[in-house]
Design a protein around this motif. Structure first.
Motif, PDB file in Angstrom:
ATOM      1  N   PHE A   1       0.808  -1.208   0.000  1.00  0.00           N
ATOM      2  CA  PHE A   1       0.000   0.000   0.000  1.00  0.00           C
ATOM      3  C   PHE A   1       0.845   1.263   0.000  1.00  0.00           C
ATOM      4  O   PHE A   1       0.435   2.279  -0.513  1.00  0.00           O
TER       5      PHE A   1
ATOM      6  N   ASN B   1       1.031   1.916 -11.377  1.00  0.00           N
ATOM      7  CA  ASN B   1      -0.130   1.707 -10.518  1.00  0.00           C
ATOM      8  C   ASN B   1      -1.182   2.793 -10.674  1.00  0.00           C
ATOM      9  O   ASN B   1      -2.183   2.773  -9.972  1.00  0.00           O
TER      10      ASN B   1
ATOM     11  N   PHE C   1      -8.028  -1.454  -6.288  1.00  0.00           N
ATOM     12  CA  PHE C   1      -7.738  -2.149  -5.040  1.00  0.00           C
ATOM     13  C   PHE C   1      -9.022  -2.769  -4.500  1.00  0.00           C
ATOM     14  O   PHE C   1     -10.028  -2.085  -4.345  1.00  0.00           O
TER      15      PHE C   1
ATOM     16  N   LEU D   1      -6.064   3.916  -2.526  1.00  0.00           N
ATOM     17  CA  LEU D   1      -5.784   3.211  -1.285  1.00  0.00           C
ATOM     18  C   LEU D   1      -6.658   3.793  -0.183  1.00  0.00           C
ATOM     19  O   LEU D   1      -6.797   5.007  -0.072  1.00  0.00           O
TER      20      LEU D   1
ATOM     21  N   GLU E   1      -6.902  -7.423  -1.906  1.00  0.00           N
ATOM     22  CA  GLU E   1      -5.622  -6.840  -1.491  1.00  0.00           C
ATOM     23  C   GLU E   1      -5.487  -6.780   0.025  1.00  0.00           C
ATOM     24  O   GLU E   1      -4.390  -6.834   0.549  1.00  0.00           O
TER      25      GLU E   1
END
Length: 80
Positions: free
Chosen positions: A9, A16, A21, A41, A72
């Motif tokens: 994270f 990315n 996620f 995130l 995740e």
């Protein structure tokens, strides 16, 4: 795998930017209540709106590695 103090994270790369996620949601007592997928995130303290406008405050996010799964992290949430 990651530098000391760094997790999946906290590591950031240009590749990315469009990553999604997926989190498995749990109550504070550990009951699984579903999954949520976000472009960013999620951190403890944030308030999320999922499903049919259900609002949850994030208590804890625990990164996991589960083979064959897109999840995740485990995310512990409470009603907001």
């Amino acid at each position: 795998m990651f530098a000391e103090g760094e997790t999946e994270f906290s590591s950031t790369t240009a590749g990315n930017a469009s990553r999604m996620f997926t989190y498995r949601l749990h109550t504070p007592l550990g009951e699984e209540i579903g999954e949520a997928t976000h472009r960013f995130l999620i951190e403890p303290g944030e308030v999320l709106t999922v499903g049919d406008n259900q609002r949850f405050r994030v208590i804890e996010v625990i990164p996991i590695e589960e083979k064959g799964s897109d999840v995740e992290a485990l995310m512990y949430v409470e009603a907001a």
